[in-house]
Design a protein around this motif. Structure first.
Motif, PDB file in Angstrom:
ATOM      1  N   GLY A  41       0.792  -1.224   0.000  1.00 23.30           N
ATOM      2  CA  GLY A  41       0.000   0.000   0.000  1.00 23.30           C
ATOM      3  C   GLY A  41       0.822   1.269   0.000  1.00 23.30           C
ATOM      4  O   GLY A  41       0.275   2.366   0.149  1.00 23.30           O
ATOM      5  N   VAL A  42       2.160   1.133  -0.179  1.00 26.59           N
ATOM      6  CA  VAL A  42       3.029   2.314  -0.232  1.00 26.59           C
ATOM      7  C   VAL A  42       2.897   2.954  -1.607  1.00 26.59           C
ATOM      8  O   VAL A  42       3.056   2.272  -2.628  1.00 26.59           O
ATOM      9  CB  VAL A  42       4.493   1.913   0.032  1.00 26.59           C
ATOM     10  CG1 VAL A  42       5.420   3.110  -0.174  1.00 26.59           C
ATOM     11  CG2 VAL A  42       4.644   1.341   1.433  1.00 26.59           C
ATOM     12  N   PRO A  43       2.611   4.256  -1.700  1.00 25.74           N
ATOM     13  CA  PRO A  43       2.550   4.927  -3.012  1.00 25.74           C
ATOM     14  C   PRO A  43       3.934   4.911  -3.667  1.00 25.74           C
ATOM     15  O   PRO A  43       4.913   5.347  -3.062  1.00 25.74           O
ATOM     16  CB  PRO A  43       2.118   6.355  -2.672  1.00 25.74           C
ATOM     17  CG  PRO A  43       1.571   6.288  -1.285  1.00 25.74           C
ATOM     18  CD  PRO A  43       2.301   5.180  -0.594  1.00 25.74           C
ATOM     19  N   MET A  44       3.997   4.410  -4.894  1.00 20.70           N
ATOM     20  CA  MET A  44       5.286   4.258  -5.557  1.00 20.70           C
ATOM     21  C   MET A  44       5.379   5.164  -6.781  1.00 20.70           C
ATOM     22  O   MET A  44       4.451   5.283  -7.574  1.00 20.70           O
ATOM     23  CB  MET A  44       5.502   2.804  -5.979  1.00 20.70           C
ATOM     24  CG  MET A  44       5.734   1.860  -4.807  1.00 20.70           C
ATOM     25  SD  MET A  44       7.167   2.326  -3.790  1.00 20.70           S
ATOM     26  CE  MET A  44       8.514   2.100  -4.967  1.00 20.70           C
ATOM     27  N   TYR A  45       6.561   5.788  -6.911  1.00 18.25           N
ATOM     28  CA  TYR A  45       6.870   6.652  -8.043  1.00 18.25           C
ATOM     29  C   TYR A  45       8.185   6.176  -8.655  1.00 18.25           C
ATOM     30  O   TYR A  45       8.974   5.491  -8.001  1.00 18.25           O
ATOM     31  CB  TYR A  45       7.003   8.108  -7.586  1.00 18.25           C
ATOM     32  CG  TYR A  45       5.723   8.678  -7.009  1.00 18.25           C
ATOM     33  CD1 TYR A  45       4.816   9.352  -7.817  1.00 18.25           C
ATOM     34  CD2 TYR A  45       5.424   8.523  -5.651  1.00 18.25           C
ATOM     35  CE1 TYR A  45       3.633   9.865  -7.286  1.00 18.25           C
ATOM     36  CE2 TYR A  45       4.257   9.038  -5.114  1.00 18.25           C
ATOM     37  CZ  TYR A  45       3.361   9.709  -5.939  1.00 18.25           C
ATOM     38  OH  TYR A  45       2.201  10.207  -5.413  1.00 18.25           O
ATOM     39  N   ALA A  46       8.407   6.536  -9.915  1.00 14.98           N
ATOM     40  CA  ALA A  46       9.631   6.088 -10.589  1.00 14.98           C
ATOM     41  C   ALA A  46      10.064   7.085 -11.635  1.00 14.98           C
ATOM     42  O   ALA A  46       9.232   7.725 -12.304  1.00 14.98           O
ATOM     43  CB  ALA A  46       9.421   4.719 -11.236  1.00 14.98           C
ATOM     44  N   ILE A  47      11.379   7.215 -11.791  1.00 18.77           N
ATOM     45  CA  ILE A  47      11.968   7.946 -12.917  1.00 18.77           C
ATOM     46  C   ILE A  47      12.087   6.950 -14.070  1.00 18.77           C
ATOM     47  O   ILE A  47      12.638   5.856 -13.900  1.00 18.77           O
ATOM     48  CB  ILE A  47      13.346   8.508 -12.535  1.00 18.77           C
ATOM     49  CG1 ILE A  47      13.191   9.568 -11.442  1.00 18.77           C
ATOM     50  CG2 ILE A  47      14.051   9.091 -13.753  1.00 18.77           C
ATOM     51  CD1 ILE A  47      14.500  10.017 -10.837  1.00 18.77           C
ATOM     52  N   THR A  48      11.557   7.311 -15.230  1.00 14.09           N
ATOM     53  CA  THR A  48      11.568   6.395 -16.372  1.00 14.09           C
ATOM     54  C   THR A  48      12.087   7.104 -17.624  1.00 14.09           C
ATOM     55  O   THR A  48      12.038   8.325 -17.726  1.00 14.09           O
ATOM     56  CB  THR A  48      10.158   5.842 -16.660  1.00 14.09           C
ATOM     57  OG1 THR A  48       9.293   6.919 -17.058  1.00 14.09           O
ATOM     58  CG2 THR A  48       9.567   5.170 -15.430  1.00 14.09           C
ATOM     59  N   GLU A  49      12.572   6.285 -18.569  1.00 13.76           N
ATOM     60  CA  GLU A  49      13.084   6.829 -19.827  1.00 13.76           C
ATOM     61  C   GLU A  49      11.961   7.380 -20.708  1.00 13.76           C
ATOM     62  O   GLU A  49      12.147   8.346 -21.439  1.00 13.76           O
ATOM     63  CB  GLU A  49      13.852   5.747 -20.598  1.00 13.76           C
ATOM     64  CG  GLU A  49      15.160   5.339 -19.970  1.00 13.76           C
ATOM     65  CD  GLU A  49      15.012   4.321 -18.851  1.00 13.76           C
ATOM     66  OE1 GLU A  49      16.040   3.816 -18.372  1.00 13.76           O
ATOM     67  OE2 GLU A  49      13.858   4.013 -18.449  1.00 13.76           O
ATOM     68  N   ASP A  50      10.794   6.731 -20.660  1.00 15.39           N
ATOM     69  CA  ASP A  50       9.623   7.168 -21.410  1.00 15.39           C
ATOM     70  C   ASP A  50       8.392   6.579 -20.737  1.00 15.39           C
ATOM     71  O   ASP A  50       8.494   5.955 -19.674  1.00 15.39           O
ATOM     72  CB  ASP A  50       9.719   6.756 -22.891  1.00 15.39           C
ATOM     73  CG  ASP A  50       9.934   5.252 -23.072  1.00 15.39           C
ATOM     74  OD1 ASP A  50       9.044   4.465 -22.659  1.00 15.39           O
ATOM     75  OD2 ASP A  50      10.987   4.858 -23.612  1.00 15.39           O
ATOM     76  N   ARG A  51       7.232   6.767 -21.342  1.00 16.33           N
ATOM     77  CA  ARG A  51       5.986   6.325 -20.714  1.00 16.33           C
ATOM     78  C   ARG A  51       5.702   4.857 -20.948  1.00 16.33           C
ATOM     79  O   ARG A  51       4.704   4.330 -20.445  1.00 16.33           O
ATOM     80  CB  ARG A  51       4.811   7.162 -21.227  1.00 16.33           C
ATOM     81  CG  ARG A  51       4.876   8.621 -20.794  1.00 16.33           C
ATOM     82  CD  ARG A  51       3.627   9.398 -21.197  1.00 16.33           C
ATOM     83  NE  ARG A  51       3.471   9.437 -22.644  1.00 16.33           N
ATOM     84  CZ  ARG A  51       2.490   8.836 -23.310  1.00 16.33           C
ATOM     85  NH1 ARG A  51       1.592   8.112 -22.676  1.00 16.33           N
ATOM     86  NH2 ARG A  51       2.412   8.933 -24.621  1.00 16.33           N
TER      87      ARG A  51
END
Length: 417
Positions: A41-51
């Motif tokens: 249930g932890v909100p997760m974010y990520a740096i990505t190369e594209d969508r």
């Protein structure tokens, strides 16, 4: 395999952010971390190369930040980019680096990042030293930790002298981890068979070779072991795991393709003692090779961040190294529990070619269990299949394009003839 995350009470008010520097969209470690904490249930974010990377399409990703980097950017630019992302998230966030560049950046610029993010309070210069082949070798010598014999040549003349006395084959690696993004002297781990081959290669390394020449540990007399762990602020192990690598890609010198959890108290104690001596805290991913000729475990690589295969390891209480870090940094207790011995990890897209290569070589791992107690796949998960299909699309497309170009070139050649 179903996760035991329901046994863990994570702080769901504190998000996690996958931090990566460089262009490597097919990274299953980042996907594993998103799933591991997302299932709690932890909100997760990520740096990505594209969508359209596997991480970007995971059902457990709250938000992606498209920020393509090369690893050659200046530190100030990278720090400012991280702070912009932090402001968009809007609350303190646990940082989870997936490469050495990111781990070093966070440690060396902790003062700038600490008001916005949460991360282990590691000594600022230590991750860079550990990620360096030379820095790691010097620390091993200083603290009596076995490692392969090594030379760090400063000139072509020094390599000529070494070639005249060395026992071949030897192994060449880039001295600094970051060189793989800039102008690498060698691509990955390079086995060199004799003096003539070494001198030929060395002519292209420039006046100051950025390489390490290392003793070769013959795979017929060696076993590849891995240690993943999380250490708290006092270099106390809050989660410790050991396993054996069965296959890698490229064969014998690359990323883990197939591995098993195997209890190894001796190796765990050796790793914990070394971490205590150097004062490291945070997640580690260590590669060791057991040399049967002298009965010693020798440290090959120290990654001061989570490894791509970290989801191989989980305790009976549902703890992996990523969960341990989030729990610790948010003031929660990390539940104790034995590692799930016999569990295996398979990276689908690279294990098939690795299997073919290992069968041809006849190499086997003596400590691998005859049967797994459970299997964790790197990409496919019943509750999150989009990353798997996205991986397939991105993995297969370059191969199809290559075959199409090859067919067109041959057809054109036939027409000319």
């Amino acid at each position: 395999m179903a996760s035991r995350g329901t046994l863990i009470a994570a702080d769901r008010s504190v998000p996690g952010l996958i931090v990566k520097i460089g262009n490597y969209p097919l990274h299953h470690g980042g996907v594993g971390a998103i799933r591991s904490l997302g299932r709690l249930g932890v909100p997760m974010y990520a740096i990505t190369e594209d969508r359209w990377t596997p991480a970007a399409v995971s059902r457990y990703l709250r938000g992606g930040f498209v920020w393509p980097t090369t690893g050659t950017e200046g530190a100030e630019e990278l720090v400012e980019g991280l702070l912009r992302i932090g402001r968009r998230i809007g609350r303190p966030t646990v940082l989870l680096p997936t490469d050495e560049e990111a781990a070093v950046l966070i440690a060396e610029h902790a003062a700038d990042l600490s008001d916005t993010f949460l991360f282990p309070p590691v000594e600022r210069r230590l991750p860079r030293r550990l990620a360096s082949k030379q820095g790691l070798h010097e620390l091993c010598v200083e603290h009596g930790v076995p490692s392969p014999g090594a030379l760090f040549p400063l000139s072509y003349e020094e390599i000529e002298e070494y070639a005249a006395r060395a026992v071949f084959p030897v192994v060449a690696k880039n001295r600094e981890a970051f060189e793989r993004r800039r102008r690498p002297a060698v691509h990955g781990t390079t086995r060199i068979g004799g003096p003539r081959e070494l001198l030929t290669l060395a002519r292209g390394w420039g006046p100051v070779p950025g390489v390490i020449l290392q003793e070769y540990l013959p795979r017929e007399e060696a076993e590849d072991w891995i240690v993943h762990a999380y250490f708290g602020a006092e270099s106390t192990p809050l989660a410790m795991f050991t396993g054996v690598k069965v296959r890698s890609w490229p064969p014998h010198a690359g990323m883990t393709a197939h591995a098993y959890v195997v209890d190894n108290p001796e190796l765990a104690d050796l790793a914990a003692q070394f971490i205590k001596q150097i004062g490291f805290c945070g997640i580690i991913d260590l590669d060791w090779r057991f040399d049967r000729r002298d009965g010693r475990y020798k440290l090959l690589d120290f990654n001061p961040r989570m490894g791509a295969q970290f989801r191989l390891f989980e305790s009976a209480t549902g703890v992996d190294v990523v969960r341990a870090q989030h729990l610790d940094l948010t003031g929660r207790r990390v539940p104790e529990g034995e590692q799930l011995a016999g569990r295996r990890f398979v990276v689908e897209n690279i294990d098939l070619p690795a299997l073919a290569a290992y069968r041809r070589s006849g190499y086997t791992t003596p400590h691998a269990p005859a049967r797994a107690t459970g299997t964790e796949l790197a990409w496919a998960a019943r509750d999150d299949m989009k990353p798997f299909f996205t991986m397939l699309a991105r993995f297969v497309r370059p191969g199809v394009r290559h075959l199409w170009q090859l067919w067109r070139s041959r057809r054109a050649a036939a027409v000319v003839e």
